[in-house]
Design a protein around this motif. Structure first.
Motif, PDB file in Angstrom:
ATOM      1  N   ASP A 176       3.565  -1.570  -5.207  1.00  0.00           N
ATOM      2  CA  ASP A 176       3.194  -0.302  -4.590  1.00  0.00           C
ATOM      3  C   ASP A 176       4.402   0.292  -3.881  1.00  0.00           C
ATOM      4  OD1 ASP A 176       3.486  -1.679  -2.188  1.00  0.00           O
ATOM      5  OD2 ASP A 176       1.337  -1.801  -1.766  1.00  0.00           O
ATOM      6  N   SER A 177       4.204   1.389  -3.152  1.00  0.00           N
ATOM      7  CA  SER A 177       5.326   2.092  -2.530  1.00  0.00           C
ATOM      8  C   SER A 177       5.938   1.317  -1.384  1.00  0.00           C
ATOM      9  CB  SER A 177       4.863   3.469  -2.031  1.00  0.00           C
ATOM     10  OG  SER A 177       3.852   3.328  -1.054  1.00  0.00           O
ATOM     11  N   GLU A 178       5.240   0.280  -0.877  1.00  0.00           N
ATOM     12  CA  GLU A 178       5.752  -0.524   0.225  1.00  0.00           C
ATOM     13  C   GLU A 178       6.369  -1.839  -0.255  1.00  0.00           C
ATOM     14  OE1 GLU A 178       2.359  -0.921   2.778  1.00  0.00           O
ATOM     15  OE2 GLU A 178       2.794   0.977   3.783  1.00  0.00           O
ATOM     16  N   GLY A 179       6.390  -2.054  -1.577  1.00  0.00           N
ATOM     17  CA  GLY A 179       7.006  -3.259  -2.116  1.00  0.00           C
ATOM     18  C   GLY A 179       6.084  -4.449  -2.204  1.00  0.00           C
ATOM     19  N   ASN A 180       4.769  -4.250  -2.001  1.00  0.00           N
ATOM     20  CA  ASN A 180       3.817  -5.334  -2.240  1.00  0.00           C
ATOM     21  C   ASN A 180       3.620  -5.510  -3.740  1.00  0.00           C
ATOM     22  OD1 ASN A 180       2.795  -5.871   0.606  1.00  0.00           O
ATOM     23  ND2 ASN A 180       2.378  -3.678   0.426  1.00  0.00           N
ATOM     24  N   HIS A 251      10.936   4.644  -8.222  1.00  0.00           N
ATOM     25  CA  HIS A 251      11.266   3.511  -9.079  1.00  0.00           C
ATOM     26  C   HIS A 251      12.271   2.591  -8.394  1.00  0.00           C
ATOM     27  CE1 HIS A 251      12.444   1.411 -12.887  1.00  0.00           C
ATOM     28  NE2 HIS A 251      11.165   1.583 -13.113  1.00  0.00           N
ATOM     29  N   ASP A 252      13.076   3.148  -7.486  1.00  0.00           N
ATOM     30  CA  ASP A 252      14.040   2.328  -6.754  1.00  0.00           C
ATOM     31  C   ASP A 252      13.344   1.336  -5.829  1.00  0.00           C
ATOM     32  OD1 ASP A 252      16.926   1.907  -6.305  1.00  0.00           O
ATOM     33  OD2 ASP A 252      16.467   2.495  -4.251  1.00  0.00           O
ATOM     34  N   VAL A 253      12.076   1.614  -5.478  1.00  0.00           N
ATOM     35  CA  VAL A 253      11.314   0.655  -4.670  1.00  0.00           C
ATOM     36  C   VAL A 253      11.210  -0.680  -5.403  1.00  0.00           C
ATOM     37  CG1 VAL A 253       9.034   0.144  -3.684  1.00  0.00           C
ATOM     38  CG2 VAL A 253      10.027   2.433  -3.440  1.00  0.00           C
ATOM     39  N   MET A 254      11.052  -0.627  -6.714  1.00  0.00           N
ATOM     40  CA  MET A 254      10.963  -1.866  -7.491  1.00  0.00           C
ATOM     41  C   MET A 254      12.293  -2.624  -7.444  1.00  0.00           C
ATOM     42  SD  MET A 254       9.193  -3.951  -9.335  1.00  0.00           S
ATOM     43  CE  MET A 254       7.750  -3.108 -10.007  1.00  0.00           C
ATOM     44  N   ARG A 255      13.394  -1.907  -7.566  1.00  0.00           N
ATOM     45  CA  ARG A 255      14.705  -2.563  -7.493  1.00  0.00           C
ATOM     46  C   ARG A 255      14.868  -3.255  -6.146  1.00  0.00           C
ATOM     47  NH1 ARG A 255      19.888  -1.453  -5.558  1.00  0.00           N
ATOM     48  NH2 ARG A 255      19.119   0.440  -4.574  1.00  0.00           N
ATOM     49  N   THR A 257      12.447  -4.237  -4.143  1.00  0.00           N
ATOM     50  CA  THR A 257      11.475  -5.326  -4.051  1.00  0.00           C
ATOM     51  C   THR A 257      11.985  -6.577  -4.753  1.00  0.00           C
ATOM     52  OG1 THR A 257       9.617  -3.784  -3.908  1.00  0.00           O
ATOM     53  CG2 THR A 257       9.127  -6.031  -4.644  1.00  0.00           C
ATOM     54  N   LEU A 258      12.443  -6.416  -5.986  1.00  0.00           N
ATOM     55  CA  LEU A 258      12.945  -7.570  -6.729  1.00  0.00           C
ATOM     56  C   LEU A 258      14.221  -8.118  -6.100  1.00  0.00           C
ATOM     57  CD1 LEU A 258      12.327  -6.368 -10.407  1.00  0.00           C
ATOM     58  CD2 LEU A 258      10.958  -7.977  -9.051  1.00  0.00           C
ATOM     59  N   GLY A 259      15.053  -7.225  -5.552  1.00  0.00           N
ATOM     60  CA  GLY A 259      16.247  -7.698  -4.861  1.00  0.00           C
ATOM     61  C   GLY A 259      15.903  -8.524  -3.636  1.00  0.00           C
ATOM     62  N   HIS A 293       6.044 -13.797  -1.586  1.00  0.00           N
ATOM     63  CA  HIS A 293       6.631 -12.509  -1.193  1.00  0.00           C
ATOM     64  C   HIS A 293       5.601 -11.661  -0.457  1.00  0.00           C
ATOM     65  CE1 HIS A 293       8.612  -8.580  -1.561  1.00  0.00           C
ATOM     66  NE2 HIS A 293       7.472  -8.137  -2.051  1.00  0.00           N
ATOM     67  N   ASN A 294       4.387 -11.557  -1.020  1.00  0.00           N
ATOM     68  CA  ASN A 294       3.349 -10.765  -0.367  1.00  0.00           C
ATOM     69  C   ASN A 294       2.953 -11.352   0.985  1.00  0.00           C
ATOM     70  OD1 ASN A 294       3.356  -8.985  -2.485  1.00  0.00           O
ATOM     71  ND2 ASN A 294       1.289  -9.450  -3.198  1.00  0.00           N
TER      72      ASN A 294
END
Length: 358
Positions: A176-180, A251-255, A257-259, A293-294
């Motif tokens: 989601d937009s918060e990286g969950n 989409h950068d939120v995913m980058r 998050t994974l980082g 992570h969550n």
């Protein structure tokens, strides 16, 4: 998606009521700084994870595999700490093994496999794709607030995890937009293209079959479809440029998050910790780290500082088979751009109407 705080507190109370901690708490051997250095998590977060694992192993017969049995044969707290230490650094620390096992841990890789199996099985509690109407509206409103794109209930991307050079595994992740993390599935070989992963994934089939209603996921490297919102490949005007900038922003939120996951769980940088663990076991490690992570986000545990640049999202292998863009999806994207990204435009849709009209 993120659970409300009262739900987490109630769950924590239930765990404490049904799972008595081990008499000798190995956490007591670490001060707070040493604890974070060894496990990249805080004391309350680790205690919560250990409680959850203890209850899960006690109550669920599905975890009576040889690996899970190995984890149960020693103190649950000790087994969890051995696994968390491996997740944090990609290798087991001799100091941690000595402290938590008192020199009695005969097979740490088996413990790691066992705990990974149990924590991965906790995904049904801690990784939650929005299913109810209010949950979808909540995620969609947060994404719209973050980037301006309406009716989206997740950010979609493949995540790359190295096994042994040059081999990699890819998992399909939605956040989601918060990286969950909202969904993680399809652990497959590194050469699998994004579109194939989506079409054969459970979430991909569910969304394309309209089981989640008229919502998008936001992705790059996929085919534009009724439920996958991609950027405009060759923007022809300022509206499309603004839309692409908004798409790149969310989409950068995913980058990120994974980082963050790979900084906290450095095992994800190299998953070849035990030859006897099959690729399914490595998938357990990936899912376990997603669960953790969550949990870490709910406990507001900061990620360790980055040692270098955040690893970019890999573009992956594009499908060479020609395809025709769905004209209805193309029209829907153009209408969305016109309504939301033209000069002076602002979506007039109230939050309660999100997702009703694409």
């Amino acid at each position: 998606m993120a659970f409300a705080l009262p739900v987490w507190l109630a769950l924590h109370e239930e765990l404490l009521a049904h799972g008595a901690p081990d008499s000798a708490d190995p956490l007591d051997d670490f001060d707070d700084d040493a604890l974070f250095q060894a496990f990249h998590l805080t004391r309350p977060c680790i205690a919560f994870v250990a409680d959850a694992v203890r209850v899960r192993m006690k109550n669920n017969a599905a975890f009576r595999s040889p690996a899970a049995a190995a984890a149960a044969a020693v103190s649950v707290d000790a087994a969890v700490l051995v696994a968390l230490n491996y997740y944090a650094h990609g290798a087991s620390s001799a100091d941690v093994l000595q402290r938590v096992g008192r020199g009695r841990l005969a097979d740490p890789p088996a413990l790691i496999c066992g705990v990974s199996e149990v924590v991965a099985g906790m995904a049904d509690q801690f990784i939650s794709f929005p299913l109810l109407r209010d949950a979808k509206l909540h995620v969609a409103s947060q994404i719209k607030e973050a980037c301006g794109i309406p009716h989206a209930i997740g950010v979609l991307a493949p995540a790359h995890f190295r096994i042994r050079a040059p081999l990699t595994r890819r998992s399909q992740v939605i956040c989601d937009s918060e990286g969950n993390v909202l969904s993680v599935e399809k652990c497959c070989v590194g050469g699998t293209c994004e579109q194939e992963m989506w079409e054969t994934s459970f979430k991909g089939r569910e969304m394309e079959e309209e089981l989640h209603g008229p919502y998008w996921v936001i992705g790059k490297g996929y085919h534009l479809s009724k439920h996958v919102m991609t950027p405009v490949s060759e923007p022809a005007n300022d509206n499309e440029v603004r839309f692409n900038e908004a798409h790149a922003k969310i989409h950068d939120v995913m980058r990120t998050t994974l980082g963050s996951m790979k900084r906290r769980f450095r095992c994800l940088m190299q998953l070849g910790f035990a030859q006897e663990c099959s690729l399914d076991k490595k998938a357990d490690v990936i899912k376990a780290c997603s669960v953790l992570h969550n949990i870490a986000k709910k406990f507001s545990v900061p990620a360790p500082p980055a040692a270098g640049k955040i690893e970019p999202l890999h573009p992956g292998n594009q499908n060479s088979v020609p395809f025709n863009i769905d004209p209805e999806a193309l029209q829907a994207r153009q209408e969305l751009i016109q309504r939301n990204f033209s000069v002076g435009s602002a979506s007039k849709d109230p939050p309660s109407n999100a997702g009703e009209n694409l």
